[in-house]
Design a protein around this motif. Structure first.
Motif, mmCIF file in Angstrom:
data_model
loop_
_atom_site.group_PDB
_atom_site.id
_atom_site.type_symbol
_atom_site.label_atom_id
_atom_site.label_comp_id
_atom_site.label_asym_id
_atom_site.label_seq_id
_atom_site.Cartn_x
_atom_site.Cartn_y
_atom_site.Cartn_z
ATOM 1 N N TYR A 276 0.827 -1.213 0.000
ATOM 2 C CA TYR A 276 0.000 0.000 0.000
ATOM 3 C C TYR A 276 0.858 1.258 0.000
ATOM 4 C CZ TYR A 276 -3.384 -3.495 1.588
ATOM 5 O OH TYR A 276 -4.187 -4.609 1.710
ATOM 6 N N GLN A 277 2.045 1.197 -0.628
ATOM 7 C CA GLN A 277 2.933 2.357 -0.571
ATOM 8 C C GLN A 277 2.354 3.569 -1.290
ATOM 9 O OE1 GLN A 277 3.839 -0.644 -1.699
ATOM 10 N NE2 GLN A 277 4.563 -0.523 -3.799
ATOM 11 N N ARG A 278 1.503 3.366 -2.268
ATOM 12 C CA ARG A 278 0.898 4.526 -2.938
ATOM 13 C C ARG A 278 -0.103 5.221 -2.010
ATOM 14 N NH1 ARG A 278 0.690 2.138 -9.034
ATOM 15 N NH2 ARG A 278 2.207 3.597 -9.935
ATOM 16 N N GLN A 279 -0.871 4.452 -1.263
ATOM 17 C CA GLN A 279 -1.774 5.065 -0.297
ATOM 18 C C GLN A 279 -0.981 5.842 0.748
ATOM 19 O OE1 GLN A 279 -2.129 2.108 -1.741
ATOM 20 N NE2 GLN A 279 -4.139 1.182 -1.359
ATOM 21 N N ALA A 280 0.121 5.263 1.199
ATOM 22 C CA ALA A 280 0.961 5.950 2.186
ATOM 23 C C ALA A 280 1.553 7.226 1.602
ATOM 24 C CB ALA A 280 2.072 5.018 2.662
ATOM 25 N N ALA A 281 1.968 7.166 0.345
ATOM 26 C CA ALA A 281 2.508 8.358 -0.310
ATOM 27 C C ALA A 281 1.450 9.456 -0.377
ATOM 28 C CB ALA A 281 2.996 8.013 -1.713
ATOM 29 N N TYR A 282 0.208 9.067 -0.644
ATOM 30 C CA TYR A 282 -0.862 10.059 -0.691
ATOM 31 C C TYR A 282 -1.058 10.713 0.676
ATOM 32 C CZ TYR A 282 -5.429 12.169 -0.590
ATOM 33 O OH TYR A 282 -6.443 13.070 -0.408
ATOM 34 N N LEU A 283 -1.051 9.898 1.737
ATOM 35 C CA LEU A 283 -1.235 10.460 3.073
ATOM 36 C C LEU A 283 -0.108 11.424 3.426
ATOM 37 C CD1 LEU A 283 -2.433 7.230 4.899
ATOM 38 C CD2 LEU A 283 -3.830 9.248 4.381
ATOM 39 N N ALA A 284 1.129 11.067 3.050
ATOM 40 C CA ALA A 284 2.258 11.971 3.305
ATOM 41 C C ALA A 284 2.134 13.248 2.490
ATOM 42 C CB ALA A 284 3.571 11.261 2.982
ATOM 43 N N HIS A 285 1.552 13.143 1.305
ATOM 44 C CA HIS A 285 1.332 14.315 0.451
ATOM 45 C C HIS A 285 0.225 15.213 1.018
ATOM 46 C CE1 HIS A 285 0.748 16.561 -3.336
ATOM 47 N NE2 HIS A 285 -0.536 16.407 -3.111
ATOM 48 N N ALA A 286 -0.823 14.572 1.571
ATOM 49 C CA ALA A 286 -2.015 15.323 1.942
ATOM 50 C C ALA A 286 -1.949 15.933 3.338
ATOM 51 C CB ALA A 286 -3.242 14.410 1.849
ATOM 52 N N PHE A 287 -1.177 15.326 4.239
ATOM 53 C CA PHE A 287 -1.170 15.777 5.632
ATOM 54 C C PHE A 287 0.232 16.229 6.031
ATOM 55 C CE2 PHE A 287 -4.765 12.858 5.403
ATOM 56 C CZ PHE A 287 -5.760 13.605 6.012
ATOM 57 N N PRO A 288 0.344 17.401 6.638
ATOM 58 C CA PRO A 288 1.673 17.962 6.915
ATOM 59 C C PRO A 288 2.464 17.199 7.964
ATOM 60 C CG PRO A 288 -0.042 19.327 7.914
ATOM 61 C CD PRO A 288 -0.736 18.333 7.030
ATOM 62 N N HIS A 289 1.798 16.397 8.783
ATOM 63 C CA HIS A 289 2.483 15.719 9.884
ATOM 64 C C HIS A 289 2.753 14.241 9.601
ATOM 65 C CE1 HIS A 289 -1.751 14.943 10.311
ATOM 66 N NE2 HIS A 289 -1.608 14.158 11.358
ATOM 67 N N VAL A 290 2.571 13.781 8.351
ATOM 68 C CA VAL A 290 2.725 12.361 8.016
ATOM 69 C C VAL A 290 4.007 12.138 7.228
ATOM 70 C CG1 VAL A 290 1.733 10.408 6.764
ATOM 71 C CG2 VAL A 290 0.246 11.952 8.059
ATOM 72 N N TYR A 291 4.745 11.110 7.644
ATOM 73 C CA TYR A 291 6.002 10.702 7.007
ATOM 74 C C TYR A 291 5.895 9.220 6.667
ATOM 75 C CZ TYR A 291 7.591 15.108 8.958
ATOM 76 O OH TYR A 291 7.705 16.438 9.270
ATOM 77 N N VAL A 292 6.804 8.726 5.820
ATOM 78 C CA VAL A 292 6.631 7.368 5.311
ATOM 79 C C VAL A 292 7.968 6.731 4.948
ATOM 80 C CG1 VAL A 292 6.290 8.158 2.926
ATOM 81 C CG2 VAL A 292 5.287 5.989 3.652
ATOM 82 N N ASP A 293 8.029 5.405 5.094
ATOM 83 C CA ASP A 293 9.124 4.626 4.513
ATOM 84 C C ASP A 293 8.535 3.360 3.899
ATOM 85 O OD1 ASP A 293 8.829 2.500 6.331
ATOM 86 O OD2 ASP A 293 10.621 2.964 7.474
ATOM 87 N N VAL A 294 9.392 2.552 3.253
ATOM 88 C CA VAL A 294 8.943 1.249 2.741
ATOM 89 C C VAL A 294 9.637 0.104 3.462
ATOM 90 C CG1 VAL A 294 8.069 1.941 0.503
ATOM 91 C CG2 VAL A 294 10.498 1.514 0.760
ATOM 92 N N GLY A 295 10.483 0.427 4.438
ATOM 93 C CA GLY A 295 10.985 -0.527 5.404
ATOM 94 C C GLY A 295 11.442 -1.858 4.864
ATOM 95 N N LEU A 296 10.970 -2.926 5.518
ATOM 96 C CA LEU A 296 11.441 -4.259 5.185
ATOM 97 C C LEU A 296 10.994 -4.729 3.811
ATOM 98 C CD1 LEU A 296 8.769 -6.258 5.749
ATOM 99 C CD2 LEU A 296 9.434 -5.838 8.095
ATOM 100 N N ALA A 297 10.111 -3.962 3.138
ATOM 101 C CA ALA A 297 9.745 -4.311 1.770
ATOM 102 C C ALA A 297 10.950 -4.257 0.840
ATOM 103 C CB ALA A 297 8.657 -3.377 1.248
ATOM 104 N N LEU A 298 11.951 -3.431 1.162
ATOM 105 C CA LEU A 298 13.139 -3.337 0.309
ATOM 106 C C LEU A 298 13.877 -4.663 0.256
ATOM 107 C CD1 LEU A 298 14.418 0.138 1.531
ATOM 108 C CD2 LEU A 298 13.497 -0.364 -0.740
ATOM 109 N N ALA A 299 14.135 -5.268 1.416
ATOM 110 C CA ALA A 299 14.845 -6.545 1.436
ATOM 111 C C ALA A 299 13.980 -7.668 0.883
ATOM 112 C CB ALA A 299 15.288 -6.873 2.864
#
Length: 381
Positions: A276-299
């Motif tokens: 759901y990284q696109r949904q997370a990206a949207y939340l980080a775009h829409a709300f000033p206090h939201v940050y995001v990573d993709v964490g263990l999905a990279l490995a």
């Protein structure tokens, strides 16, 4: 390891020390092949008869990128890799892989702690890095539930204990997605509802938290403590947080809670989020206090990780993205998180440079921000 023909300034930025803002302790004990394979799989189940978890993106990545760190040729067969691991011993394997990750600071989720896992301080020592503690709020709740005699004591002790443990933390973290799902009512529950749920909880306090009203109360109590102490609140979503069902680990389900929390100014950090990284990206775009990573999905996605990270870069502001390996138990996941972060971000930067969309200075600045600068700002390192 990085794409060819990158400007030196961009290459240097990609290879600069990282801040791993979301990781776990790795194991200090020696591992059999069976145990090692179980830890390669997020489901925690053995591979079907006649197959192996080395035949996964993560298993292939271990053989490609971790084998050379242990003194083997790339793509070493699993028996040779595990034999070399046993020959070196867990302490040396951890030291080699943690240091190879090129991390300058580990922010370690310390709950639930176990004697077989390195502490935050030991992660820092092994990796020649600084270290900070991320306090998991469900572990605090479990401790309080097992000590409290009545519901009123439970409520009073929970707030006090959250505040006390937050005093030594760089962040608070919730894994509510794996317990109750993220689709909770975002409003604060009433005191009556919390007391009633606490009475049910205390009837069997050794069980994991499963009362939605208590999960909501715990989230809001943690948010209050985070606001008072100026700490971020990490929320694990997606991969690795799916015990309640993958559909309930979608960070978009948090929209109401995120919106309700915005006036308090508490930074909300969404961890992993895959798929759901696109949904997370949207939340980080829409709300000033939201940050995001993709964490263990990279490995876990290995060679597919550039596509995962690229979907964050489509929309999430560059000053809202963080690096976190999400590593847990296997030191290999710490090293691989760093390898695939650098490779994936390098590929994205090169594509934008080749298209003429960014200058080399832009690319280097963004690599520094995502790799370490944003985390240093958000966690006040």
């Amino acid at each position: 390891m990085l794409p060819v023909d990158l400007p030196d300034t961009v290459r240097d930025a990609l290879l600069a020390p990282l801040v791993d803002h979301a990781c776990h302790g790795v194991r200090r004990d020696e591992l059999t092949r069976g145990r090692f394979e179980l830890l390669l799989n997020e489901g925690g189940s053995p591979a079907p008869p006649g197959t192996t978890h080395f035949d996964t993106p993560l298993g292939a990545a271990v053989r490609r990128w971790c084998a050379p760190v242990l003194g083997l040729e790339p793509h070493a067969p699993p028996p040779i890799y595990l034999s070399r691991r046993a020959e070196l011993g867990a302490a040396e394997v951890n030291r080699l892989l943690l240091r190879a990750s090129g991390v300058s600071a580990f922010l370690v989720d310390t709950g639930p702690e176990g004697a077989d896992l390195l502490t935050a301080a030991e992660m820092g020592s092994g990796g020649e890095a600084a270290a900070g503690e991320v306090v998991r709020i469900e572990q605090i709740e479990q401790d309080v539930a097992e000590m409290a005699g009545v519901a009123v004591d439970y409520l009073d002790s929970l707030g006090d204990e959250l505040s006390a443990r937050a005093a030594r933390a760089v962040a608070l973290k919730t894994v509510v997605a794996g317990l109750c799902g993220l689709g909770l009512d975002p409003a604060r529950p009433s005191r009556g509802a919390v007391l009633a749920a606490a009475n049910r909880r205390l009837a069997d306090p050794k069980q994991p938290l499963a009362e939605p009203a208590l999960a909501r109360h715990l989230l809001w109590s943690a948010a209050d403590v985070a606001r008072e102490r100026g700490l971020p609140l990490q929320i694990h979503a997606g991969l690795g947080a799916c015990d309640a069902g993958p559909h309930l680990a979608d960070p978009a389900l948090l929209t109401g809670f995120i919106r309700a929390l915005q006036p308090a100014g508490v930074p909300v950090v969404l961890l992993t989020c895959y798929p759901y990284q696109r949904q997370a990206a949207y939340l980080a775009h829409a709300f000033p206090h939201v940050y995001v990573d993709v964490g263990l999905a990279l490995a876990h996605t290995g060679a597919g990780s550039p596509r995962v990270l690229a979907e964050l870069l489509e929309l999430a502001p560059f000053h809202k993205q963080l690096y976190g390996s999400g590593c847990r138990e296997l030191a290999e996941t710490c090293h691989l998180g760093a390898v695939y972060f650098r490779r994936a971000l390098g590929a994205a930067l090169k594509a934008r440079l080749d298209a003429g969309e960014w200058s080399a200075a832009d690319a280097a600045r963004i690599a520094h921000m995502i790799g370490a600068g944003n985390a240093r700002r958000v966690y006040r390192l």
